[in-house]
Design a protein around this motif. Structure first.
Motif, PDB file in Angstrom:
ATOM      1  N   MET A   1      77.571  85.882  46.040  1.00  0.00           N
ATOM      2  CA  MET A   1      76.645  85.944  44.874  1.00  0.00           C
ATOM      3  C   MET A   1      75.502  85.093  45.364  1.00  0.00           C
ATOM      4  SD  MET A   1      78.631  86.653  41.318  1.00  0.00           S
ATOM      5  CE  MET A   1      76.952  86.606  40.268  1.00  0.00           C
ATOM      6  N   ALA A   2      74.991  85.106  46.529  1.00  0.00           N
ATOM      7  CA  ALA A   2      73.992  84.353  46.758  1.00  0.00           C
ATOM      8  C   ALA A   2      72.697  84.655  45.898  1.00  0.00           C
ATOM      9  CB  ALA A   2      73.689  84.662  48.218  1.00  0.00           C
ATOM     10  N   ASN A   3      72.389  85.905  45.676  1.00  0.00           N
ATOM     11  CA  ASN A   3      71.288  86.306  45.019  1.00  0.00           C
ATOM     12  C   ASN A   3      71.760  87.381  43.761  1.00  0.00           C
ATOM     13  OD1 ASN A   3      69.169  85.246  46.703  1.00  0.00           O
ATOM     14  ND2 ASN A   3      69.943  86.632  48.028  1.00  0.00           N
ATOM     15  N   PRO A   4      72.374  86.672  42.663  1.00  0.00           N
ATOM     16  CA  PRO A   4      72.643  87.484  41.500  1.00  0.00           C
ATOM     17  C   PRO A   4      71.425  88.007  41.007  1.00  0.00           C
ATOM     18  CG  PRO A   4      73.102  85.322  41.021  1.00  0.00           C
ATOM     19  CD  PRO A   4      72.469  85.411  42.545  1.00  0.00           C
ATOM     20  N   LYS A   5      71.669  89.462  40.372  1.00  0.00           N
ATOM     21  CA  LYS A   5      70.732  89.935  39.534  1.00  0.00           C
ATOM     22  C   LYS A   5      71.139  90.311  38.385  1.00  0.00           C
ATOM     23  CE  LYS A   5      68.367  91.393  43.609  1.00  0.00           C
ATOM     24  NZ  LYS A   5      67.202  92.172  44.426  1.00  0.00           N
ATOM     25  N   PHE A   6      70.558  90.093  37.363  1.00  0.00           N
ATOM     26  CA  PHE A   6      70.850  90.518  35.863  1.00  0.00           C
ATOM     27  C   PHE A   6      69.635  91.424  35.358  1.00  0.00           C
ATOM     28  CE2 PHE A   6      72.706  86.462  36.967  1.00  0.00           C
ATOM     29  CZ  PHE A   6      73.845  86.396  36.791  1.00  0.00           C
ATOM     30  N   GLY A   7      70.202  92.312  34.824  1.00  0.00           N
ATOM     31  CA  GLY A   7      69.064  93.151  34.169  1.00  0.00           C
ATOM     32  C   GLY A   7      68.509  92.644  32.485  1.00  0.00           C
ATOM     33  N   ASN A   8      67.346  92.925  32.281  1.00  0.00           N
ATOM     34  CA  ASN A   8      66.913  92.425  31.122  1.00  0.00           C
ATOM     35  C   ASN A   8      67.338  92.922  29.923  1.00  0.00           C
ATOM     36  OD1 ASN A   8      64.743  91.645  32.927  1.00  0.00           O
ATOM     37  ND2 ASN A   8      63.333  92.690  31.919  1.00  0.00           N
ATOM     38  N   GLU A   9      68.299  93.662  29.948  1.00  0.00           N
ATOM     39  CA  GLU A   9      68.978  94.286  28.884  1.00  0.00           C
ATOM     40  C   GLU A   9      70.314  93.310  28.601  1.00  0.00           C
ATOM     41  OE1 GLU A   9      71.006  96.246  32.163  1.00  0.00           O
ATOM     42  OE2 GLU A   9      69.087  95.941  31.507  1.00  0.00           O
ATOM     43  N   ILE A  10      70.533  92.682  29.460  1.00  0.00           N
ATOM     44  CA  ILE A  10      71.800  91.484  29.238  1.00  0.00           C
ATOM     45  C   ILE A  10      71.373  90.186  29.230  1.00  0.00           C
ATOM     46  CG2 ILE A  10      73.612  93.055  29.761  1.00  0.00           C
ATOM     47  CD1 ILE A  10      73.873  91.628  32.439  1.00  0.00           C
ATOM     48  N   THR A  11      69.988  89.795  29.534  1.00  0.00           N
ATOM     49  CA  THR A  11      69.309  88.549  29.647  1.00  0.00           C
ATOM     50  C   THR A  11      68.443  88.176  28.548  1.00  0.00           C
ATOM     51  OG1 THR A  11      69.326  89.214  32.221  1.00  0.00           O
ATOM     52  CG2 THR A  11      68.035  87.349  31.483  1.00  0.00           C
ATOM     53  N   ALA A  12      68.527  86.812  28.232  1.00  0.00           N
ATOM     54  CA  ALA A  12      67.767  86.252  27.020  1.00  0.00           C
ATOM     55  C   ALA A  12      67.597  85.002  27.472  1.00  0.00           C
ATOM     56  CB  ALA A  12      68.472  86.469  25.875  1.00  0.00           C
ATOM     57  N   LEU A  13      66.620  84.347  26.918  1.00  0.00           N
ATOM     58  CA  LEU A  13      66.262  83.052  27.016  1.00  0.00           C
ATOM     59  C   LEU A  13      66.420  82.210  25.500  1.00  0.00           C
ATOM     60  CD1 LEU A  13      64.918  80.128  27.873  1.00  0.00           C
ATOM     61  CD2 LEU A  13      62.486  81.228  26.964  1.00  0.00           C
ATOM     62  N   LEU A  14      67.218  81.319  25.405  1.00  0.00           N
ATOM     63  CA  LEU A  14      67.563  80.560  24.278  1.00  0.00           C
ATOM     64  C   LEU A  14      67.073  79.354  24.190  1.00  0.00           C
ATOM     65  CD1 LEU A  14      69.305  80.346  21.645  1.00  0.00           C
ATOM     66  CD2 LEU A  14      71.375  79.379  23.185  1.00  0.00           C
ATOM     67  N   VAL A  15      66.164  79.458  23.095  1.00  0.00           N
ATOM     68  CA  VAL A  15      65.378  77.885  22.802  1.00  0.00           C
ATOM     69  C   VAL A  15      66.059  77.461  21.650  1.00  0.00           C
ATOM     70  CG1 VAL A  15      63.002  76.986  22.251  1.00  0.00           C
ATOM     71  CG2 VAL A  15      63.338  79.271  23.652  1.00  0.00           C
ATOM     72  N   ASN A  57      59.544  90.726  30.287  1.00  0.00           N
ATOM     73  CA  ASN A  57      60.388  91.412  29.063  1.00  0.00           C
ATOM     74  C   ASN A  57      61.926  91.059  29.024  1.00  0.00           C
ATOM     75  OD1 ASN A  57      58.069  93.146  28.578  1.00  0.00           O
ATOM     76  ND2 ASN A  57      58.463  94.113  30.530  1.00  0.00           N
ATOM     77  N   ILE A  58      62.155  89.741  28.946  1.00  0.00           N
ATOM     78  CA  ILE A  58      63.413  89.067  28.414  1.00  0.00           C
ATOM     79  C   ILE A  58      63.003  88.547  27.169  1.00  0.00           C
ATOM     80  CG2 ILE A  58      64.783  87.113  29.005  1.00  0.00           C
ATOM     81  CD1 ILE A  58      63.764  87.264  31.914  1.00  0.00           C
ATOM     82  N   ARG A  59      64.337  89.063  26.244  1.00  0.00           N
ATOM     83  CA  ARG A  59      64.293  88.549  24.781  1.00  0.00           C
ATOM     84  C   ARG A  59      64.341  86.982  24.622  1.00  0.00           C
ATOM     85  NH1 ARG A  59      69.348  92.238  23.426  1.00  0.00           N
ATOM     86  NH2 ARG A  59      69.477  91.834  25.772  1.00  0.00           N
ATOM     87  N   VAL A  60      63.700  86.562  23.487  1.00  0.00           N
ATOM     88  CA  VAL A  60      63.670  85.092  23.419  1.00  0.00           C
ATOM     89  C   VAL A  60      64.477  84.920  21.998  1.00  0.00           C
ATOM     90  CG1 VAL A  60      62.325  83.078  22.850  1.00  0.00           C
ATOM     91  CG2 VAL A  60      61.472  84.624  24.552  1.00  0.00           C
ATOM     92  N   PHE A  61      65.305  83.906  21.882  1.00  0.00           N
ATOM     93  CA  PHE A  61      66.075  83.676  20.753  1.00  0.00           C
ATOM     94  C   PHE A  61      65.810  82.303  20.334  1.00  0.00           C
ATOM     95  CE2 PHE A  61      68.620  87.410  22.455  1.00  0.00           C
ATOM     96  CZ  PHE A  61      68.527  88.057  21.372  1.00  0.00           C
ATOM     97  N   TYR A  62      65.749  81.992  19.148  1.00  0.00           N
ATOM     98  CA  TYR A  62      65.467  80.451  18.655  1.00  0.00           C
ATOM     99  C   TYR A  62      66.725  80.178  17.787  1.00  0.00           C
ATOM    100  CZ  TYR A  62      60.787  81.387  20.265  1.00  0.00           C
ATOM    101  OH  TYR A  62      59.623  81.666  21.122  1.00  0.00           O
ATOM    102  N   ALA A  63      67.293  78.902  18.225  1.00  0.00           N
ATOM    103  CA  ALA A  63      68.393  78.536  17.354  1.00  0.00           C
ATOM    104  C   ALA A  63      68.135  77.224  16.990  1.00  0.00           C
ATOM    105  CB  ALA A  63      69.596  78.679  18.133  1.00  0.00           C
TER     106      ALA A  63
END
Length: 87
Positions: A1-15, A57-63
């Motif tokens: 897995m040298a260059n893993p790719k994740f789709g936007n539908e399963i990726t998010a930024l958690l702040v 277009n990555i979802r952002v969540f705030y905790a």
């Protein structure tokens, strides 16, 4: 897995806990943290990461670091200076 790719539908930024009290002028502990936050360019770096997530277009969540109680933030336009209307 040298260059893993994740789709936007399963990726998010958690702040986690980007409170005005810690990272903005006038915050309750700003005077104690100002030197470190400014030296590390905390807010500009957070803004760069948020802008990159939005552009991709990555979802952002705030905790928040504690449970919300009614009345806690009613007078605040934003919980942190890096937040925008679209979040």
């Amino acid at each position: 897995m040298a260059n893993p790719k994740f789709g936007n539908e399963i990726t998010a930024l958690l702040v986690i806990a980007p409170y005005n009290d810690f990272i903005s002028e006038g915050g309750k502990v700003w005077d104690r943290l100002k030197g470190v936050a400014e030296a590390n360019k905390c807010v500009p770096h957070m803004t760069q990461v948020l802008d990159a997530a939005r552009k991709a277009n990555i979802r952002v969540f705030y905790a928040l670091h504690r449970r919300y109680r009614p009345g806690d933030y009613e007078s605040w336009k934003y919980i942190a200076p890096v937040l925008r209307e679209q979040d």
